[in-house]
Scaffold this motif. Structure first.
Motif, PDB file in Angstrom:
ATOM      1  N   VAL A   1       9.995 -19.056 -40.609  1.00 32.02           N
ATOM      2  CA  VAL A   1       8.833 -18.298 -41.061  1.00 32.02           C
ATOM      3  C   VAL A   1       8.052 -17.803 -39.854  1.00 32.02           C
ATOM      4  N   HIS A   2       7.631 -16.554 -39.946  1.00 31.64           N
ATOM      5  CA  HIS A   2       6.706 -15.970 -38.969  1.00 31.64           C
ATOM      6  C   HIS A   2       5.440 -15.631 -39.761  1.00 31.64           C
ATOM      7  N   ALA A   3       4.337 -16.292 -39.418  1.00 31.00           N
ATOM      8  CA  ALA A   3       3.060 -16.083 -40.102  1.00 31.00           C
ATOM      9  C   ALA A   3       2.111 -15.337 -39.172  1.00 31.00           C
ATOM     10  N   VAL A   4       1.428 -14.334 -39.716  1.00 30.53           N
ATOM     11  CA  VAL A   4       0.470 -13.550 -38.943  1.00 30.53           C
ATOM     12  C   VAL A   4      -0.823 -13.453 -39.745  1.00 30.53           C
ATOM     13  N   LEU A   5      -1.927 -13.869 -39.120  1.00 30.48           N
ATOM     14  CA  LEU A   5      -3.249 -13.740 -39.714  1.00 30.48           C
ATOM     15  C   LEU A   5      -4.018 -12.707 -38.908  1.00 30.48           C
ATOM     16  N   ASP A   6      -4.413 -11.613 -39.574  1.00 25.04           N
ATOM     17  CA  ASP A   6      -5.190 -10.563 -38.933  1.00 25.04           C
ATOM     18  C   ASP A   6      -6.597 -10.612 -39.510  1.00 25.04           C
ATOM     19  N   THR A   7      -7.577 -10.969 -38.670  1.00 17.87           N
ATOM     20  CA  THR A   7      -8.964 -11.087 -39.122  1.00 17.87           C
ATOM     21  C   THR A   7      -9.755  -9.803 -38.885  1.00 17.87           C
ATOM     22  N   GLY A   8      -9.121  -8.825 -38.287  1.00 12.28           N
ATOM     23  CA  GLY A   8      -9.836  -7.622 -37.910  1.00 12.28           C
ATOM     24  C   GLY A   8     -10.401  -7.747 -36.507  1.00 12.28           C
ATOM     25  N   ASP A   9     -10.832  -8.946 -36.135  1.00 10.07           N
ATOM     26  CA  ASP A   9     -11.342  -9.219 -34.795  1.00 10.07           C
ATOM     27  C   ASP A   9     -10.323  -9.956 -33.940  1.00 10.07           C
ATOM     28  N   ASN A  10      -9.359 -10.587 -34.596  1.00  9.95           N
ATOM     29  CA  ASN A  10      -8.418 -11.460 -33.905  1.00  9.95           C
ATOM     30  C   ASN A  10      -7.102 -11.448 -34.684  1.00  9.95           C
ATOM     31  N   ARG A  11      -6.032 -11.747 -33.994  1.00 15.23           N
ATOM     32  CA  ARG A  11      -4.712 -11.844 -34.632  1.00 15.23           C
ATOM     33  C   ARG A  11      -4.081 -13.143 -34.155  1.00 15.23           C
ATOM     34  N   LEU A  12      -3.765 -14.009 -35.101  1.00 15.48           N
ATOM     35  CA  LEU A  12      -3.143 -15.286 -34.786  1.00 15.48           C
ATOM     36  C   LEU A  12      -1.743 -15.301 -35.377  1.00 15.48           C
ATOM     37  N   GLU A  13      -0.804 -15.895 -34.641  1.00 15.36           N
ATOM     38  CA  GLU A  13       0.582 -15.963 -35.104  1.00 15.36           C
ATOM     39  C   GLU A  13       1.102 -17.384 -35.021  1.00 15.36           C
ATOM     40  N   SER A  14       2.023 -17.694 -35.902  1.00 12.71           N
ATOM     41  CA  SER A  14       2.662 -18.998 -35.909  1.00 12.71           C
ATOM     42  C   SER A  14       4.102 -18.840 -36.371  1.00 12.71           C
ATOM     43  N   ARG A  15       4.946 -19.698 -35.867  1.00 13.28           N
ATOM     44  CA  ARG A  15       6.351 -19.724 -36.301  1.00 13.28           C
ATOM     45  C   ARG A  15       6.704 -21.169 -36.658  1.00 13.28           C
ATOM     46  N   ALA A  16       7.506 -21.321 -37.693  1.00 11.14           N
ATOM     47  CA  ALA A  16       7.942 -22.652 -38.108  1.00 11.14           C
ATOM     48  C   ALA A  16       9.298 -22.520 -38.794  1.00 11.14           C
ATOM     49  N   GLU A  17       9.925 -23.661 -39.010  1.00 15.80           N
ATOM     50  CA  GLU A  17      11.214 -23.642 -39.700  1.00 15.80           C
ATOM     51  C   GLU A  17      11.438 -24.940 -40.452  1.00 15.80           C
ATOM     52  N   SER A  18      12.400 -24.889 -41.349  1.00 22.27           N
ATOM     53  CA  SER A  18      12.840 -26.092 -42.055  1.00 22.27           C
ATOM     54  C   SER A  18      14.368 -26.039 -42.149  1.00 22.27           C
ATOM     55  N   ARG A  19      14.956 -27.216 -42.214  1.00 21.12           N
ATOM     56  CA  ARG A  19      16.414 -27.314 -42.345  1.00 21.12           C
ATOM     57  C   ARG A  19      16.742 -28.165 -43.559  1.00 21.12           C
ATOM     58  N   ARG A  20      17.697 -27.699 -44.322  1.00 22.85           N
ATOM     59  CA  ARG A  20      18.120 -28.437 -45.504  1.00 22.85           C
ATOM     60  C   ARG A  20      18.983 -29.617 -45.082  1.00 22.85           C
ATOM     61  N   ASN A  21      18.676 -30.761 -45.654  1.00 27.36           N
ATOM     62  CA  ASN A  21      19.517 -31.933 -45.458  1.00 27.36           C
ATOM     63  C   ASN A  21      20.861 -31.640 -46.130  1.00 27.36           C
ATOM     64  N   PRO A  22      21.975 -31.855 -45.455  1.00 28.74           N
ATOM     65  CA  PRO A  22      23.283 -31.548 -46.050  1.00 28.74           C
ATOM     66  C   PRO A  22      23.540 -32.279 -47.370  1.00 28.74           C
TER      67      PRO A  22
END
Length: 93
Positions: free
Chosen positions: A30-51
């Motif tokens: 996942v790539h998450a982007v929060l745009d507040t108009g004054d600031n832009r914050l980004e985050s990346r995360a992931e998950s893996r399925r247990n086999p």
């Protein structure tokens, strides 16, 4: 309120949150982007399925998105803390 003070006008803002999800095999990113108009914050995360778990893509989406949002929340609090510290002399001086 004294006669020289005017009431503050209500303020309305719109913040935009975008989550882009990508599946690659048993991994959801996942790539998450929060745009507040004054600031832009980004985050990346992931998950893996247990086999050993069934293949239910929505579960991976929820875990990865949740992790990205938690990280984004931490970044937002950090940004607010830094802004408050930078403006402290203006508030008290």
């Amino acid at each position: 309120m004294d006669e020289n003070t005017t009431p503050r006008q209500p303020r309305t803002k719109r913040w935009t949150l975008r989550l882009d999800l990508f599946e690659e095999g048993d991994t959801t990113k996942v790539h998450a982007v929060l745009d507040t108009g004054d600031n832009r914050l980004e985050s990346r995360a992931e998950s893996r399925r247990n086999p050993h778990d069934p293949q239910v893509p929505e579960i991976g989406d929820e875990y990865a998105a949740g992790r990205a949002l938690v990280d984004l929340g931490r970044r937002l609090i950090g940004s607010g803390t830094a802004d408050a510290a930078a403006n402290e002399p203006a508030l008290h001086g």
